[in-house]
Design a protein around this motif. Structure first.
Motif, mmCIF file in Angstrom:
data_model
loop_
_atom_site.group_PDB
_atom_site.id
_atom_site.type_symbol
_atom_site.label_atom_id
_atom_site.label_comp_id
_atom_site.label_asym_id
_atom_site.label_seq_id
_atom_site.Cartn_x
_atom_site.Cartn_y
_atom_site.Cartn_z
ATOM 1 N N UNK A 103 7.337 -74.501 -31.319
ATOM 2 C CA UNK A 103 8.079 -75.645 -31.842
ATOM 3 C C UNK A 103 7.326 -76.295 -33.005
ATOM 4 N N UNK A 104 8.080 -77.049 -33.799
ATOM 5 C CA UNK A 104 7.506 -77.880 -34.840
ATOM 6 C C UNK A 104 7.820 -79.327 -34.505
ATOM 7 N N UNK A 105 6.845 -80.190 -34.737
ATOM 8 C CA UNK A 105 7.010 -81.633 -34.522
ATOM 9 C C UNK A 105 6.495 -82.324 -35.774
ATOM 10 N N UNK A 106 7.442 -82.814 -36.578
ATOM 11 C CA UNK A 106 7.053 -83.310 -37.890
ATOM 12 C C UNK A 106 6.544 -82.157 -38.737
ATOM 13 N N UNK A 107 5.317 -82.251 -39.232
ATOM 14 C CA UNK A 107 4.724 -81.183 -40.036
ATOM 15 C C UNK A 107 3.844 -80.255 -39.207
#
Length: 259
Positions: A103-107
């Motif tokens: 997953x990505x969270x923000x950058x």
């Protein structure tokens, strides 16, 4: 504004935790694949969504899907990811073989792969590696990984009777934190209308966490959590279909809808 952003980010993280409790929800048996949609809300506003494909065949299971923050939560912390797990049912328990979360969270981007063997965690890979720990870190011991399962497999409950659903402690491991989820029967007033059985769920951190982390202490000492289960047709198996989890700024409600 910073306090509001931090609170919403905390709620978003708690939403993803609650979503993990529901990722295995199913409503039919057999070898056919089917799709389940999930929605998470806070104060009646959408904060998360997920879509999953599940397959059960014989004693095996495989689940894969996508999840994301939604609505107002997406304004504060944009989160998108995929997750997949496969394994078998044996000896009255779910035994995962491989779990993969990305997953990505923000950058920031994170990938976790857990391999299981002989009823225990055999290998964990985190990319990038987990950050350096502080003095209040509770280390993860080898003995903590025996009998543990990923957050999806852990709440697939093979049982011989419905009374067994809420009378157990589930050992969960997500690649960093090892925690116990203690299930107990909920009262009739606390039960979900759309679930056959509702359990109270208590979060007990075991290892792999900061002892003084505010989110951990809140979940352990103050959060009220409930999980509703439905039987999987034609099988001695129960899976979650609804859940609520208290956060610092409100209660997140997650509901599954099978297509």
């Amino acid at each position: 504004m910073n306090d509001g952003k931090a609170a919403m980010a905390s709620a978003s993280q708690s939403t993803l935790l609650a979503t993990a409790l529901l990722l295995a929800a199913v409503s039919s048996a057999g070898a056919e694949s089917y799709r389940t949609h999930y929605g998470a809300s806070l104060f009646g506003l959408p904060v998360g969504r997920a879509t999953f494909e599940s397959r059960f065949e014989g004693n095996g299971f495989a689940i894969a899907g996508r999840f994301a923050s939604a609505g107002i939560a997406r304004l504060f912390e944009r989160t998108d990811g995929t997750v997949a797990v496969n394994g078998v049912f044996a000896g009255g328990a779910s035994h995962p073989a491989r779990y993969e979360l990305e997953y990505t969270e923000g950058k920031e981007r994170q990938k976790t792969v857990i391999r299981f063997a002989r009823g225990a965690v055999a290998e964990t890979k985190n990319e990038p590696p987990l950050k350096k720990r502080g003095d209040d870190w509770v280390p993860l011991g080898r003995e903590h990984l025996s009998g543990a399962a990923d957050p999806i497999s852990a709440l697939l409950l093979p049982v011989s009777s419905s009374e067994e659903v809420c009378s157990r402690t589930i050992r969960v491991y997500d690649g960093e934190i090892r925690a116990d989820i203690v299930l107990q029967p909920a009262t009739e007033r606390e039960s979900f209308r759309g679930a056959a059985i509702t359990c109270r769920a208590r979060f007990v951190p075991v290892s792999g966490y900061r002892r003084n982390h505010s989110s951990i202490t809140y979940l352990r000492d103050r959060a009220r959590m409930f999980v509703g289960f439905e039987p999987v047709g034609g099988r001695d198996l129960y899976s979650p279909v609804e859940a609520t989890i208290a956060t610092k700024i409100g209660t997140v409600h997650i509901r599954a809808r099978t297509m």
